[in-house]
Design a protein around this motif. Structure first.
Motif, PDB file in Angstrom:
ATOM      1  N   HIS A  36       0.867  -1.028  -0.138  1.00 29.01           N
ATOM      2  CA  HIS A  36      -0.054  -0.077  -0.101  1.00 29.01           C
ATOM      3  C   HIS A  36       0.956   1.128   0.104  1.00 29.01           C
ATOM      4  CE1 HIS A  36      -2.803  -3.202   1.481  1.00 29.01           C
ATOM      5  NE2 HIS A  36      -3.648  -2.370   1.160  1.00 29.01           N
ATOM      6  N   PHE A  37       1.092   1.837  -1.154  1.00 28.61           N
ATOM      7  CA  PHE A  37       2.094   3.216  -1.181  1.00 28.61           C
ATOM      8  C   PHE A  37       1.585   4.002  -0.158  1.00 28.61           C
ATOM      9  CE2 PHE A  37       3.443   7.316  -2.576  1.00 28.61           C
ATOM     10  CZ  PHE A  37       4.881   6.821  -2.685  1.00 28.61           C
ATOM     11  N   ARG A  38       0.351   4.318   0.108  1.00 25.52           N
ATOM     12  CA  ARG A  38       0.099   5.186   1.156  1.00 25.52           C
ATOM     13  C   ARG A  38      -0.463   4.300   2.320  1.00 25.52           C
ATOM     14  NH1 ARG A  38      -1.485   7.494  -3.434  1.00 25.52           N
ATOM     15  NH2 ARG A  38      -0.702   9.644  -3.778  1.00 25.52           N
ATOM     16  N   ALA A  39       0.494   4.222   3.392  1.00 23.18           N
ATOM     17  CA  ALA A  39       0.200   3.248   4.427  1.00 23.18           C
ATOM     18  C   ALA A  39      -1.130   3.202   5.008  1.00 23.18           C
ATOM     19  CB  ALA A  39       1.289   3.380   5.395  1.00 23.18           C
ATOM     20  N   LYS A  40      -1.835   2.064   5.044  1.00 20.45           N
ATOM     21  CA  LYS A  40      -3.176   1.759   5.603  1.00 20.45           C
ATOM     22  C   LYS A  40      -3.254   2.155   7.065  1.00 20.45           C
ATOM     23  CE  LYS A  40      -2.636  -3.030   6.172  1.00 20.45           C
ATOM     24  NZ  LYS A  40      -1.357  -3.108   5.567  1.00 20.45           N
ATOM     25  N   SER A  41      -2.271   2.263   7.602  1.00 24.17           N
ATOM     26  CA  SER A  41      -2.299   2.553   9.023  1.00 24.17           C
ATOM     27  C   SER A  41      -2.347   4.313   9.408  1.00 24.17           C
ATOM     28  CB  SER A  41      -1.197   1.986   9.812  1.00 24.17           C
ATOM     29  OG  SER A  41       0.107   2.625   9.368  1.00 24.17           O
ATOM     30  N   SER A  42      -2.106   4.821   8.571  1.00 23.76           N
ATOM     31  CA  SER A  42      -1.938   6.415   8.612  1.00 23.76           C
ATOM     32  C   SER A  42      -2.580   7.141   7.452  1.00 23.76           C
ATOM     33  CB  SER A  42      -0.643   6.595   8.800  1.00 23.76           C
ATOM     34  OG  SER A  42       0.239   6.474   7.543  1.00 23.76           O
ATOM     35  N   HIS A  43      -3.307   6.606   6.775  1.00 22.95           N
ATOM     36  CA  HIS A  43      -3.865   7.531   5.790  1.00 22.95           C
ATOM     37  C   HIS A  43      -5.641   6.881   5.672  1.00 22.95           C
ATOM     38  CE1 HIS A  43       0.057   7.939   4.264  1.00 22.95           C
ATOM     39  NE2 HIS A  43      -0.429   8.958   3.531  1.00 22.95           N
ATOM     40  N   PRO A  44      -6.436   7.670   4.996  1.00 23.31           N
ATOM     41  CA  PRO A  44      -7.871   7.083   5.006  1.00 23.31           C
ATOM     42  C   PRO A  44      -7.839   5.772   4.757  1.00 23.31           C
ATOM     43  CG  PRO A  44      -7.527   9.420   3.828  1.00 23.31           C
ATOM     44  CD  PRO A  44      -6.161   8.708   4.173  1.00 23.31           C
TER      45      PRO A  44
END
Length: 206
Positions: A79-87
């Motif tokens: 997940h390029f935009r980390a699932k823990s810190s993005h929507p």
């Protein structure tokens, strides 16, 4: 790292991944537009689209530019935009997925100082074929050069092991360069090292 052209989501992505993923978030009382709570145990619906990702991008790590065959690295979905810190919805969004080796996926983790293979400028990362060393295009802006160097350090792209890996691919090619078997060798091997041979072609050497 090579520029990767993003592909549209396949027809089956919505029913297999996006719809059940968003429904699961809602069943947990979570807003898909907000970052999830710390420690959320995800339902990994995205694994259902691994075959679709391979069809779209090939079994090539988006970060190292090496074809993965299970011997030189396991295939994973980053997940390029980390699932823990993005929507939270981005966990189930096709455009947020990158094919990556397990090692690269772990190194990247939740870091924000890694360039996106979908957006990296063409020819920003270049290669010294004789040494396997990655260099940053000196014609790039200072900002892009800094971002490229940060990415190289974060992912250890210019480690001794990676230099040897890339150099050995080039040296193997040179053994066949003037052989009648070159075309067959190239067809069988160039696809394993797309970054190396993209650079060789750019430099007019292959």
């Amino acid at each position: 790292m090579l520029r990767v052209r993003g592909k549209p989501a396949p027809p089956g992505f919505e029913p297999k991944v996006k719809a059940p993923g968003l429904a699961w978030l809602r069943s947990k009382g979570l807003d898909p537009k907000l970052a999830p709570p710390k420690g959320l145990r995800w339902r990994a619906f995205w694994t259902q689209c691994m075959a679709d990702l391979i069809d779209a991008y090939g079994p090539v790590c988006a970060y190292s530019g090496v074809r993965l065959d299970g011997v030189n690295g396991a295939l994973t979905i980053d997940h390029f935009r980390a699932k823990s810190s993005h929507p939270a919805r981005l966990a189930f969004t096709w455009s947020n997925y990158r094919v990556a080796s397990l090692a690269m996926n772990r190194r990247k983790g939740t870091r924000r100082d890694v360039l996106d293979p979908f957006r990296v400028p063409a020819r920003l990362f270049q290669l010294e074929l004789s040494t396997g060393r990655i260099v940053v295009n000196p014609a790039s802006s200072d900002e892009r050069q800094r971002a490229a160097h940060d990415t190289i350090l974060a992912l250890a792209l210019d480690s001794r092991e990676w230099r040897r890996h890339r150099r050995s691919a080039w040296e193997d090619y040179l053994k066949f360069r003037h052989s009648r078997d070159l075309q067959a060798w190239f067809a069988a091997n160039a696809a394993k090292f797309p970054f190396v041979f993209a650079e060789a072609r750019r430099q007019g050497l292959a």
